[in-house]
Structure formats: C-alpha cells, structure tokens
Design a protein around this motif. Structure first.
Motif, mmCIF file in Angstrom:
data_model
loop_
_atom_site.group_PDB
_atom_site.id
_atom_site.type_symbol
_atom_site.label_atom_id
_atom_site.label_comp_id
_atom_site.label_asym_id
_atom_site.label_seq_id
_atom_site.Cartn_x
_atom_site.Cartn_y
_atom_site.Cartn_z
ATOM 1 N N UNK A 161 50.418 -23.615 17.113
ATOM 2 C CA UNK A 161 51.153 -21.986 17.991
ATOM 3 C C UNK A 161 51.198 -22.700 19.642
ATOM 4 N N UNK A 162 52.346 -22.118 19.960
ATOM 5 C CA UNK A 162 52.423 -22.022 22.119
ATOM 6 C C UNK A 162 53.263 -21.569 22.067
ATOM 7 N N UNK A 163 53.247 -20.360 23.006
ATOM 8 C CA UNK A 163 54.144 -19.501 23.405
ATOM 9 C C UNK A 163 55.221 -20.718 24.310
ATOM 10 N N UNK A 164 56.103 -19.725 24.386
ATOM 11 C CA UNK A 164 57.372 -21.141 25.488
ATOM 12 C C UNK A 164 56.929 -20.846 26.642
ATOM 13 N N UNK A 165 55.242 -21.011 27.186
ATOM 14 C CA UNK A 165 55.905 -21.049 28.998
ATOM 15 C C UNK A 165 54.940 -22.448 28.905
ATOM 16 N N UNK A 166 54.261 -23.156 30.722
ATOM 17 C CA UNK A 166 54.274 -23.770 30.482
ATOM 18 C C UNK A 166 52.830 -24.484 30.600
ATOM 19 N N UNK B 16 43.280 -38.099 17.939
ATOM 20 C CA UNK B 16 41.799 -39.907 17.887
ATOM 21 C C UNK B 16 41.675 -39.371 16.456
ATOM 22 N N UNK B 17 41.861 -37.440 15.646
ATOM 23 C CA UNK B 17 40.893 -37.481 14.123
ATOM 24 C C UNK B 17 42.044 -38.015 13.054
ATOM 25 N N UNK B 18 42.909 -38.191 13.496
ATOM 26 C CA UNK B 18 44.387 -38.150 12.349
ATOM 27 C C UNK B 18 44.588 -37.534 11.116
ATOM 28 N N UNK B 19 44.415 -36.108 11.667
ATOM 29 C CA UNK B 19 44.864 -35.287 10.291
ATOM 30 C C UNK B 19 46.227 -34.435 11.197
ATOM 31 N N UNK B 20 47.646 -34.706 10.768
ATOM 32 C CA UNK B 20 49.245 -34.360 11.220
ATOM 33 C C UNK B 20 48.925 -33.345 11.353
ATOM 34 N N UNK B 21 50.197 -33.283 12.271
ATOM 35 C CA UNK B 21 49.730 -31.675 12.325
ATOM 36 C C UNK B 21 51.584 -31.646 12.825
ATOM 37 N N UNK B 22 51.561 -30.095 13.816
ATOM 38 C CA UNK B 22 53.512 -29.643 13.514
ATOM 39 C C UNK B 22 52.721 -28.891 14.751
ATOM 40 N N UNK B 23 53.623 -28.220 15.789
ATOM 41 C CA UNK B 23 53.809 -27.561 17.294
ATOM 42 C C UNK B 23 54.425 -26.332 16.565
ATOM 43 N N UNK B 24 54.247 -24.930 16.398
ATOM 44 C CA UNK B 24 54.860 -23.956 16.211
ATOM 45 C C UNK B 24 55.292 -23.019 17.609
ATOM 46 N N UNK B 25 56.490 -22.652 17.666
ATOM 47 C CA UNK B 25 56.615 -21.721 19.316
ATOM 48 C C UNK B 25 56.453 -20.482 18.211
ATOM 49 N N UNK B 26 55.258 -20.097 19.137
ATOM 50 C CA UNK B 26 55.353 -18.061 18.304
ATOM 51 C C UNK B 26 55.745 -17.154 20.271
ATOM 52 N N UNK B 27 56.536 -16.335 19.533
ATOM 53 C CA UNK B 27 56.487 -14.994 20.524
ATOM 54 C C UNK B 27 57.716 -15.461 21.532
ATOM 55 N N UNK B 28 58.322 -16.493 20.706
ATOM 56 C CA UNK B 28 59.595 -16.432 21.660
ATOM 57 C C UNK B 28 60.654 -14.792 21.715
#
Ligand SMILES: Nc1ncnc2c1ncn2[C@@H]1O[C@H](COP(=O)(O)OP(=O)(O)O)[C@@H](O)[C@H]1O
Ligand SMILES: [Mg+2]
Length: 218
Positions: free
Chosen positions: A106-111, A126-138
């Motif tokens: 999760x990431x807020x929309x800031x730098x 490096x570890x090889x686990x699938x991942x997704x980003x999620x924009x939170x607190x928009x």
C-alpha cells in the motif's frame, strides 16, 4: 489456503487498516479468514480484542514460527490468511514475503510512500513472490493530478490493483470499533471499494496460480 501479506517499509500507509477491512469483506463472501499479526505494535491483536465476535481470529506470530503456524492453519481448514507486518524491513517482513501467494504494497499518493514502494518492490522481486501496488488514502474527489501521478508511477513499476481506496473516516471508525469497514458502514462508498478490492485480489491470485501451473507444465 491462500496467503496475502501487507508489506511496505513505510509506516502509516494503511497495512493494518486494509488487512482488517479486507478480512471482514472476505469473511462476508464465505472465506474462513485468519489474521497473523507480525508487527510488534500488534495493532490487529488490539483490533481483535475490541471486536466482540471471534469469527476472525488474530494471532501474533514471530518469524521463526510462521511456517509451522501456516501449516496448522491449512490443516484446520482456513481458506485465507492475511499477514500484517511492521513498518520497516525486518525478519518478520522477509518471512511474510517468502511465505505468501501475493504481497500487497500500500502507498499513499505522495512521493515518500512511492519511493518506499520502490524499495519494497526491489526486495520482493529478489524473493520472487507476486506483488501488487495499492493506492490508499486517496482524496475522495478522485482523479486529481496527484492521484493520477501516483497511479502512473505505480503502474510503471508494474501491477497497480484497482479500485483505488479513498481516504474516508469510515475506515478509522470501523477500526476503532473492531470492525471492517463493510461491517461498520455496509452501504458506504468505503465498503463498496473494499468489497471490490477483495474481488480484484481474488482474481489476481487466481491468475498467479494459473501462471505458476502453466510454467510448471511447460
Ligand atoms: N483509507 C483510509 N481512510 C482514512 N484513514 C485511513 C485509511 N487507511 C488508513 N487510514 C488511517 O491512517 C493511519 C495509518 O494506517 P495504518 O493502517 O495504521 O497503517 P500501517 O499499518 O501501514 O502503519 C491510521 O490512523 C488509519 O486509521
Ligand atoms: Mg500497522
């Protein structure tokens, strides 16, 4: 049994909030959900104490015990494990990353959050686990320039999951009452977003599984 971890080196991006609300939304769809709290702050252990129902168990687990606990949960018929992790790269984070089917960053929309996401992604690659980003607190007035920029930055890094999650008081109130947002305010926009997010995560995990199977078959 599927395992999702919430990871990012950035504190305050919403790992614990999202884990608890996704837990409740998944429970609504018939999953048998278990939460593993690997953060020494034990936010979700606290959440569970506040919650009246014991329908979504929460347990604090250290990195050395994680594999064993997961094996037991699988035997017990749990279908979904959500792992909450500390706000800094640690043994706990590493163990969670290694043992998950999918990691949510999760990431807020800031730098600052976006830069942290990149670091977390490097570790995950490096570890090889699938991942997704999620924009939170928009900000709820969607599609402001800042959100668009954030979304673009995460898309460029690969795998931004939708919908974006807005900043809404309902999330904070739900947590305070030991609830997920879809339990606290079932017909709210926040509940709608989180239910949709759970469906997206499910689809994403199904895709990952197919990819793994076809890679094995090839
Ligand atoms: N979508 C959201 N809307 C409103 N507040 C949120 C949202 N997501 C998280 N928060 C708030 O932001 C703060 C940090 O969230 P938290 O889940 O504790 O982050 P982390 O576990 O990553 O440190 C908390 O006060 C939480 O209530
Ligand atoms: Mg937390």
């Amino acid at each position: 049994m599927r395992i999702i971890s919430f990871v990012t080196q950035k504190g305050g991006s919403g790992k614990s909030t999202l884990a608890s609300s996704i837990a409740a939304a998944a429970f609504e769809t018939g999953e048998r959900v278990f939460i593993i709290d690997m953060d020494p702050q034990q936010s979700l252990v606290q959440w569970s104490k506040t919650r009246n129902d014991k329908d979504i168990p929460v347990e604090a687990v250290g990195s050395d015990k994680l594999k064993k606990v997961l094996a037991t949960l699988e035997k017990d018929g749990i279908t979904l494990v959500l792992i909450d992790t500390p706000g800094a790269q640690s043994q706990a984070t590493e163990a969670a990353m290694q043992n998950s089917d999918l990691c949510v960053i999760p990431a807020r929309p800031n730098a600052f959050d976006l830069w942290s996401s990149e670091t977390t992604r490097t570790v995950l690659k490096k570890i090889g686990t699938p991942y997704v980003f999620l924009l939170n607190q928009c900000p709820p007035a969607q599609q402001t320039g800042r959100i668009e920029e954030g979304a673009k930055a995460l898309e460029a890094m690969g795998g931004l999951i939708t919908p974006l999650i807005s900043q809404r008081v309902d999330f904070q109130e739900a947590t305070r009452h030991g609830l997920g947002v879809s339990e606290f305010a079932p017909s709210s926009p926040a509940a709608d977003e989180i239910r949709k997010l759970w469906q997206s995560l499910k689809r994403r995990m199904a895709k990952t599984k197919t990819e793994k199977t076809s890679r094995k078959a090839a």
